[in-house]
Design a protein around this motif. Structure first.
Motif, PDB file in Angstrom:
ATOM      1  N   CYS A 109     -37.737  62.094  64.339  1.00 61.84           N
ATOM      2  CA  CYS A 109     -36.198  61.947  64.697  1.00 61.84           C
ATOM      3  C   CYS A 109     -35.337  62.385  63.314  1.00 61.84           C
ATOM      4  O   CYS A 109     -35.452  61.700  62.499  1.00 61.84           O
ATOM      5  CB  CYS A 109     -35.976  60.786  65.512  1.00 61.84           C
ATOM      6  N   VAL A 138     -32.323  61.760  63.205  1.00 57.54           N
ATOM      7  CA  VAL A 138     -30.693  61.047  63.294  1.00 57.54           C
ATOM      8  C   VAL A 138     -30.830  59.984  62.162  1.00 57.54           C
ATOM      9  O   VAL A 138     -31.738  59.192  61.780  1.00 57.54           O
ATOM     10  CB  VAL A 138     -30.766  60.132  64.467  1.00 57.54           C
ATOM     11  N   CYS A 171     -26.773  63.189  67.068  1.00 62.67           N
ATOM     12  CA  CYS A 171     -27.370  64.273  67.685  1.00 62.67           C
ATOM     13  C   CYS A 171     -26.353  64.403  69.054  1.00 62.67           C
ATOM     14  O   CYS A 171     -25.709  63.646  69.457  1.00 62.67           O
ATOM     15  CB  CYS A 171     -28.616  64.019  67.743  1.00 62.67           C
ATOM     16  N   ASP A 177     -36.339  66.443  62.528  1.00 58.18           N
ATOM     17  CA  ASP A 177     -35.577  67.272  63.381  1.00 58.18           C
ATOM     18  C   ASP A 177     -35.267  66.531  64.733  1.00 58.18           C
ATOM     19  O   ASP A 177     -34.191  65.843  64.794  1.00 58.18           O
ATOM     20  CB  ASP A 177     -36.384  68.611  63.679  1.00 58.18           C
ATOM     21  N   CYS A 178     -36.308  66.486  65.716  1.00 55.06           N
ATOM     22  CA  CYS A 178     -36.017  65.903  66.685  1.00 55.06           C
ATOM     23  C   CYS A 178     -37.325  65.687  67.526  1.00 55.06           C
ATOM     24  O   CYS A 178     -38.065  66.457  67.808  1.00 55.06           O
ATOM     25  CB  CYS A 178     -34.960  66.667  68.003  1.00 55.06           C
ATOM     26  N   GLN A 179     -37.457  64.332  68.001  1.00 57.78           N
ATOM     27  CA  GLN A 179     -38.610  64.022  68.553  1.00 57.78           C
ATOM     28  C   GLN A 179     -39.037  64.637  69.834  1.00 57.78           C
ATOM     29  O   GLN A 179     -40.078  64.819  70.153  1.00 57.78           O
ATOM     30  CB  GLN A 179     -38.513  62.165  69.018  1.00 57.78           C
ATOM     31  N   LYS A 180     -37.655  65.031  70.407  1.00 58.67           N
ATOM     32  CA  LYS A 180     -37.938  65.725  71.878  1.00 58.67           C
ATOM     33  C   LYS A 180     -38.356  67.178  71.642  1.00 58.67           C
ATOM     34  O   LYS A 180     -38.654  67.749  72.523  1.00 58.67           O
ATOM     35  CB  LYS A 180     -36.728  65.685  72.694  1.00 58.67           C
ATOM     36  N   ARG A 182     -27.018  63.712  72.031  1.00 59.81           N
ATOM     37  CA  ARG A 182     -27.347  62.636  72.946  1.00 59.81           C
ATOM     38  C   ARG A 182     -25.953  61.817  72.829  1.00 59.81           C
ATOM     39  O   ARG A 182     -25.585  60.909  73.433  1.00 59.81           O
ATOM     40  CB  ARG A 182     -28.462  62.136  73.151  1.00 59.81           C
ATOM     41  N   PHE A 183     -25.499  61.894  71.552  1.00 62.30           N
ATOM     42  CA  PHE A 183     -24.357  60.764  71.071  1.00 62.30           C
ATOM     43  C   PHE A 183     -23.021  61.359  71.620  1.00 62.30           C
ATOM     44  O   PHE A 183     -22.239  60.774  71.038  1.00 62.30           O
ATOM     45  CB  PHE A 183     -24.449  60.323  69.991  1.00 62.30           C
ATOM     46  N   CYS A 233     -37.644  57.771  68.864  1.00 62.99           N
ATOM     47  CA  CYS A 233     -36.230  58.274  69.153  1.00 62.99           C
ATOM     48  C   CYS A 233     -35.165  57.207  68.958  1.00 62.99           C
ATOM     49  O   CYS A 233     -35.097  56.338  69.465  1.00 62.99           O
ATOM     50  CB  CYS A 233     -36.263  59.032  70.441  1.00 62.99           C
ATOM     51  N   TYR A 234     -34.200  57.483  68.173  1.00 63.87           N
ATOM     52  CA  TYR A 234     -33.046  56.682  67.814  1.00 63.87           C
ATOM     53  C   TYR A 234     -32.500  56.236  68.946  1.00 63.87           C
ATOM     54  O   TYR A 234     -32.300  55.066  69.337  1.00 63.87           O
ATOM     55  CB  TYR A 234     -32.053  57.207  66.707  1.00 63.87           C
ATOM     56  N   TYR A 235     -32.088  57.427  69.678  1.00 68.42           N
ATOM     57  CA  TYR A 235     -31.364  57.164  71.102  1.00 68.42           C
ATOM     58  C   TYR A 235     -32.086  56.364  72.186  1.00 68.42           C
ATOM     59  O   TYR A 235     -31.523  55.272  72.566  1.00 68.42           O
ATOM     60  CB  TYR A 235     -30.945  58.630  71.738  1.00 68.42           C
TER      61      TYR A 235
HETATM   62  S1  SF4 Z   1     -32.188  60.421  68.404  1.00 66.42           S
HETATM   63 FE1  SF4 Z   1     -33.830  61.205  69.944  1.00 66.42          FE
HETATM   64  S2  SF4 Z   1     -32.613  63.158  71.060  1.00 66.42           S
HETATM   65 FE2  SF4 Z   1     -31.320  62.365  69.178  1.00 66.42          FE
HETATM   66  S3  SF4 Z   1     -32.411  63.720  67.443  1.00 66.42           S
HETATM   67 FE3  SF4 Z   1     -33.599  61.688  67.386  1.00 66.42          FE
HETATM   68  S4  SF4 Z   1     -35.218  61.950  68.650  1.00 66.42           S
HETATM   69 FE4  SF4 Z   1     -33.829  63.585  68.888  1.00 66.42          FE
END
Ligand code: SF4
Length: 304
Positions: free
Chosen positions: A237, A239, A254, A229-232, A256-257, A291-293
């Motif tokens: 992550c 992505v 996601c 899902d999302c590390q945050k 943030r992109f 987190c990819y971002y």
């Molecule tokens: S890139 Fe970072 S902010 Fe985006 S889904 Fe992955 S963990 Fe979450």
């Protein structure tokens, strides 16, 4: 395989919260929102993709760059479209409100469609703490009380964990317990350069441990589950694996992109199978909870 998407209904908000990533990035107001036609194209696309792959469920967050209840008519259209067209119940929705626009009529809608869509509230804790990073604590609490009256239970809360939360973790936990708010999604603050708010990922994980040890709050996040899902949000992550972020301007890996043309996967109405192909070509998923971002965008910015 893609099995979750955030659909950004609009780019507008009635608040100006201190840590809001989209406000600070200037994305609010300057872009067109979705309409019924584009929303229908997105939903048909997701249903086609999900049924071809026999997915048991496709999770959709009606969340994004603005406050979703400012587009309540569109949200209603989406949910009613799903009720009329998705007979296999593939589509499961949630949305997150800042809590300032909630009315009894809106809550009646969420009551009728409670098996299809969940309404979550953003609330960071007691008044001083909530209003430090966000706004309108009194209105949010009144809306939560109204939710309890109409739906017969308290809603799930989204709490953004920041430096102030961690410095006041005992009071934060005591507040949620005292108000019977026992189902909480804790998310890590990101893309914020205010040192009164920023934390490390380890700070966030330590905070989750603190909450887990107390045992009173039910929260979904556990990186041990290997759930993408999302590390945050305390997961892995998604992505390049499971996630996409859909806006009127196109589809991104996601939120943030958003508006990063290098990472844009395509237009909102391009078939999802093609997005998946582009996603696999463009993105190498991260491992081990990274987190990819942060790895590929933030690091590069720092190295420049
Ligand atoms: S890139 Fe970072 S902010 Fe985006 S889904 Fe992955 S963990 Fe979450």
């Amino acid at each position: 395989m893609i099995d979750r998407a955030c659909i950004s209904l609009n780019n507008i908000c009635n608040l100006h919260c201190r840590y809001c990533y989209f406000q600070r990035s200037g994305y609010i107001v300057d872009s067109p929102a979705l309409n019924e036609e584009s929303a229908k194209a997105i939903l048909e696309n997701i249903v086609d993709y999900s049924s071809t792959l026999s997915l048991p469920v496709f999770k959709i967050g009606l969340v994004g760059a603005g406050e979703p209840l400012l587009s309540f008519d569109l949200l209603k259209y989406i949910v009613e479209w799903a009720e009329q067209n998705d007979h296999a119940q593939l589509l499961s929705f949630y949305t997150i409100t800042n809590g300032t626009l909630v009315t009894e009529a809106i809550l009646d809608f969420f009551l009728i469609h409670r098996d299809r869509i969940a309404l979550n509230f953003s609330l960071d804790g007691y008044e001083e703490l909530h209003n430090y990073g966000r706004m309108a604590f009194d209105k949010v609490m009144a809306a939560i009380a109204l939710y309890k009256k109409v739906l017969g239970e308290y809603p799930r809360i989204n709490c953004t964990v920041n430096r102030q939360t961690i410095n006041n973790k005992e009071n934060t936990l005591a507040f949620f317990k005292a108000n019977d708010l026992n189902h909480i999604n804790f998310s890590e603050i990101f893309d914020c350069d205010d040192s009164n708010l920023t934390i490390s990922h380890q700070d966030y994980l330590d905070f989750l441990d603190y909450i887990a040890k107390d045992g009173a709050i039910v929260f979904r996040q556990s990186i041990k589950e290997k759930h993408y899902d999302c590390q945050k949000y305390g997961r892995l992550c998604g992505v390049g694996r499971t996630n996409i972020f859909i806006t009127a301007q196109g589809i991104y890996p996601c939120g943030r992109f958003y508006k990063n043309e290098t990472y844009k996967l395509g237009e909102y109405d391009t078939p999802l199978a093609l997005h998946e192909k582009t996603m696999i070509q463009k993105l190498r998923p991260t491992q081990n909870g990274a987190c990819y971002y942060d790895m590929y965008i933030v690091k590069k910015e720092i190295q420049k």
